[in-house]
Design a protein around this motif. Structure first.
Motif, PDB file in Angstrom:
ATOM      1  N   VAL A  38      -3.792  -8.259   5.260  1.00 43.30           N
ATOM      2  CA  VAL A  38      -3.527  -7.194   4.299  1.00 43.30           C
ATOM      3  C   VAL A  38      -2.269  -6.492   4.783  1.00 43.30           C
ATOM      4  O   VAL A  38      -2.271  -5.841   5.826  1.00 43.30           O
ATOM      5  CB  VAL A  38      -4.713  -6.205   4.195  1.00 43.30           C
ATOM      6  CG1 VAL A  38      -4.387  -5.103   3.191  1.00 43.30           C
ATOM      7  CG2 VAL A  38      -5.986  -6.936   3.810  1.00 43.30           C
ATOM      8  N   LEU A  39      -1.195  -6.659   4.025  1.00 40.55           N
ATOM      9  CA  LEU A  39       0.100  -6.132   4.413  1.00 40.55           C
ATOM     10  C   LEU A  39       0.411  -4.842   3.663  1.00 40.55           C
ATOM     11  O   LEU A  39       0.083  -4.706   2.483  1.00 40.55           O
ATOM     12  CB  LEU A  39       1.191  -7.166   4.123  1.00 40.55           C
ATOM     13  CG  LEU A  39       1.024  -8.511   4.829  1.00 40.55           C
ATOM     14  CD1 LEU A  39       2.117  -9.479   4.384  1.00 40.55           C
ATOM     15  CD2 LEU A  39       1.030  -8.341   6.335  1.00 40.55           C
ATOM     16  N   PRO A  40       1.058  -3.887   4.322  1.00 35.05           N
ATOM     17  CA  PRO A  40       1.415  -2.645   3.653  1.00 35.05           C
ATOM     18  C   PRO A  40       2.527  -2.862   2.636  1.00 35.05           C
ATOM     19  O   PRO A  40       3.387  -3.725   2.808  1.00 35.05           O
ATOM     20  CB  PRO A  40       1.890  -1.744   4.800  1.00 35.05           C
ATOM     21  CG  PRO A  40       2.311  -2.667   5.874  1.00 35.05           C
ATOM     22  CD  PRO A  40       1.462  -3.893   5.731  1.00 35.05           C
ATOM     23  N   SER A  41       2.490  -2.063   1.588  1.00 36.79           N
ATOM     24  CA  SER A  41       3.476  -2.159   0.506  1.00 36.79           C
ATOM     25  C   SER A  41       3.850  -0.764   0.023  1.00 36.79           C
ATOM     26  O   SER A  41       2.980   0.094  -0.128  1.00 36.79           O
ATOM     27  CB  SER A  41       2.888  -2.964  -0.654  1.00 36.79           C
ATOM     28  OG  SER A  41       3.711  -2.890  -1.794  1.00 36.79           O
ATOM     29  N   GLN A  42       5.110  -0.556  -0.251  1.00 37.19           N
ATOM     30  CA  GLN A  42       5.556   0.698  -0.874  1.00 37.19           C
ATOM     31  C   GLN A  42       5.529   0.603  -2.392  1.00 37.19           C
ATOM     32  O   GLN A  42       5.542   1.616  -3.072  1.00 37.19           O
ATOM     33  CB  GLN A  42       6.979   1.051  -0.437  1.00 37.19           C
ATOM     34  CG  GLN A  42       7.066   1.597   0.952  1.00 37.19           C
ATOM     35  CD  GLN A  42       8.488   2.008   1.298  1.00 37.19           C
ATOM     36  OE1 GLN A  42       9.428   1.248   1.106  1.00 37.19           O
ATOM     37  NE2 GLN A  42       8.631   3.204   1.820  1.00 37.19           N
ATOM     38  N   ASP A  43       5.524  -0.622  -2.934  1.00 34.02           N
ATOM     39  CA  ASP A  43       5.608  -0.819  -4.380  1.00 34.02           C
ATOM     40  C   ASP A  43       4.943  -2.149  -4.713  1.00 34.02           C
ATOM     41  O   ASP A  43       5.547  -3.209  -4.571  1.00 34.02           O
ATOM     42  CB  ASP A  43       7.078  -0.815  -4.805  1.00 34.02           C
ATOM     43  CG  ASP A  43       7.276  -0.903  -6.302  1.00 34.02           C
ATOM     44  OD1 ASP A  43       6.473  -1.570  -6.994  1.00 34.02           O
ATOM     45  OD2 ASP A  43       8.262  -0.319  -6.796  1.00 34.02           O
ATOM     46  N   ILE A  44       3.707  -2.107  -5.157  1.00 34.47           N
ATOM     47  CA  ILE A  44       2.917  -3.314  -5.402  1.00 34.47           C
ATOM     48  C   ILE A  44       3.587  -4.224  -6.437  1.00 34.47           C
ATOM     49  O   ILE A  44       3.744  -5.422  -6.213  1.00 34.47           O
ATOM     50  CB  ILE A  44       1.475  -2.965  -5.842  1.00 34.47           C
ATOM     51  CG1 ILE A  44       0.720  -2.227  -4.729  1.00 34.47           C
ATOM     52  CG2 ILE A  44       0.715  -4.211  -6.292  1.00 34.47           C
ATOM     53  CD1 ILE A  44       0.383  -3.050  -3.508  1.00 34.47           C
TER      54      ILE A  44
END
Length: 120
Positions: free
Chosen positions: A11-17
Motif C-alpha cells: 500500500v503506497l502513499p499517494s497525494q492524488d489518487i
C-alpha cells in the motif's frame, strides 16, 4: 496444518489518487480494480498495488520513499516495454548484479521506488 502464504500487497502513499492511477496505467501497465478519491486497487497479472491518499501534513504525512520489488522471470521483454512507455531509459537494466539478479527500477510521482527483479 501449515499456513500457506499467498501474496503481498504493498500500500503506497499517494497525494492524488486519480493522477496516480493514470500514471500507473501509462507507465507500468496496471489496470484499476477499484478506486475512489482516498484509495485504489491496481493489478497487473499476479501483482497488486494499492494506493492510499495522504494529506502530507504533520498529522497525515505522505513521507514517500517506499520501496517494492516485483519478482518476475525473463525481465528483458518488460524492460523493453517500460522503455517504450518512457518509464525507464536504455542502460537502466542491471544484468548479473553482485547479489545475483537482473533488475531495473523507477519512481512513481510520490517518490516510491518500484523495482522489477529476476533472480539468476
Amino acid at each position: 496444518m501449515k499456513t500457506e502464504l499467498l501474496h503481498i500487497t504493498p500500500v503506497l502513499p499517494s497525494q492524488d489518487i486519480k493522477r496516480d492511477i493514470a500514471w500507473y496505467k501509462k507507465y507500468a501497465g496496471f489496470e484499476t480494480i477499484s478506486a475512489d478519491t482516498m484509495y485504489a486497487c491496481l493489478k497487473r497479472e499476479p501483482f497488486f498495488i494499492h494506493l492510499q491518499w495522504h494529506a502530507d501534513t504533520k498529522e497525515d504525512p505522505l513521507l514517500g520513499g517506499s520501496v517494492i520489488k516485483l519478482f518476475a522471470k525473463n525481465i528483458k521483454p518488460i524492460f523493453k516495454e517500460f522503455m517504450e512507455r518512457g518509464t525507464v531509459k536504455e542502460g537502466k537494466l542491471q544484468l548479473n548484479t553482485p547479489w545475483g539478479t537482473h533488475e531495473f527500477g523507477f519512481y512513481d510521482l510520490n517518490n516510491n521506488a518500484i523495482f522489477i527483479v529476476e533472480d539468476v
